[in-house]
Write an enzyme that holds these catalytic residues in place. Structure first.
Site, mmCIF file in Angstrom:
data_model
loop_
_atom_site.group_PDB
_atom_site.id
_atom_site.type_symbol
_atom_site.label_atom_id
_atom_site.label_comp_id
_atom_site.label_asym_id
_atom_site.label_seq_id
_atom_site.Cartn_x
_atom_site.Cartn_y
_atom_site.Cartn_z
ATOM 1 C CD GLU A 15 -30.208 -27.728 48.162
ATOM 2 O OE1 GLU A 15 -30.007 -26.367 48.495
ATOM 3 O OE2 GLU A 15 -29.739 -28.077 47.152
ATOM 4 C CG ASN A 149 -25.514 -24.070 47.458
ATOM 5 O OD1 ASN A 149 -25.935 -25.207 47.182
ATOM 6 N ND2 ASN A 149 -26.329 -23.415 48.112
ATOM 7 C CG ASP A 210 -29.261 -23.258 46.533
ATOM 8 O OD1 ASP A 210 -29.998 -22.740 47.198
ATOM 9 O OD2 ASP A 210 -28.817 -24.142 46.719
#
Ligand SMILES: O=C1O[C@H](CS(=O)(=O)O)[C@@H](O)[C@H](O)[C@H]1O
Length: 303
Positions: A15, A149, A210
């Site tokens: 991430e 997100n 996301d």
């Protein structure tokens, strides 16, 4: 245009990638792997920095080093591998909530979103941390979500985008950068829900929003978790392009390279089925692809 793996390294849940403009290196985190990674794409090396708890998001600091949101707080490191100095503690229960997606705004505030891990009470929130005057000033901007997100700003900084992944929605607000204020909330895009009983062989599910990044034209690039794709949306939310990815769960894009026309994506393998990982064995790798429009550069933390 096609994807290439940055290296053979596989990470549990990549991430928060960003391209460091001064170092010309790619940074990202492995959340359950409790690590920060950085790659020198010219030397073909990947360095690992182990963290004491899960890093949700990171950003470069204008004065050097990083700002890091761990499960239990926000920390400042003045050099790679250096000491972590706590600069803020965010008001949430670290037993069931951790930091997730986050970035810096154009004035150097660090914005951190959280994830409601049991996904029980819509407890995910969005905070900004401002250290420009010394001690951290923490402000809550949004909540009532499950997974924070997709945080990103338009090129003129007048619009903030924020997604709530399991609720398949990207929100937008008008943003007053100087006042640090959001207004005129609207649902920017609502995505098709996950079909009941879905499995990865079902390609009729486009996934859920996301991590995200914005290009110089204001287009919004969203990693579609479990959707096996990156989607490019116009500022009005229209779908402009969609690229299938070599992993079922892309997690976040960022623009890098000297011209900011290389799209890097992190991906996930954490919790994925053996059958899915057999079909997508490079799940968890970082991939890249050349694109036509340059991205916005990463914004640095100010202290
Ligand atoms: O960014 C993240 O999102 C995913 C997707 S979801 O919230 O499960 O829909 C989540 O699994 C992951 O832990 C989180 O970092």
């Amino acid at each position: 245009m096609s994807w290439h793996a940055l290296s053979e390294d596989l990470f549990e849940l990549g991430e928060s990638p960003f391209w460091h403009p001064a170092e010309q290196q790619l940074y990202w985190v492995d959340i359950p792997g409790k690590a920060i990674l950085r790659a020198n794409i010219y030397m073909g090396t990947v360095q690992r920095w182990d963290m004491p708890s899960e890093p949700g998001c990171i950003a470069p600091a204008a004065k050097g080093g990083l700002v890091i949101a761990l499960r239990d707080g926000v920390f400042r490191a003045h050099s790679w591998g250096g000491e972590l100095h706590r600069i803020a503690t965010l008001p949430y229960d670290t037993a069931v909530i951790r930091a997730n997606d986050g970035k810096c705004d154009a004035l150097g505030r660090f914005w951190v979103g959280t994830i409601d891990e049991p996904k029980a009470g819509r407890a995910a929130e969005l905070f900004s941390i401002d250290c420009r005057s010394g001690a951290a000033v923490v402000q809550k901007h949004a909540g009532d979500a499950l997974t924070a997100n997709g945080l990103a700003w338009s090129p003129d900084q007048h619009t903030v985008y924020w997604s709530d992944t399991p609720n398949h929605v990207t929100h937008a607000w008008d943003f007053d950068l100087q006042a640090n204020a959001l207004s005129a909330h609207r649902v920017w895009r609502q995505y098709e829900p996950k079909p009941a009983g879905w499995t990865f062989e079902n390609t009729h599910y486009a996934g859920r929003p996301d991590g995200a990044a914005v290009d110089v034209e204001g287009n919004y690039y969203a990693a579609m978790f479990e959707g096996r794709r990156i989607c490019k949306f116009a500022p009005d939310g229209r779908l402009l392009a969609s690229w299938e990815t070599p992993a079922q769960c892309p997690t976040m894009p960022c623009f890098g390279g000297e011209d900011l026309k290389t799209l890097y994506i992190t991906t996930a393998r954490h919790g994925r089925s053996a059958a899915e990982l057999a079909q997508f064995p490079l799940s968890g790798a970082v991939f890249f692809m050349r694109v036509d429009v340059a991205g916005l550069p990463v914004q640095a933390f100010a202290d």
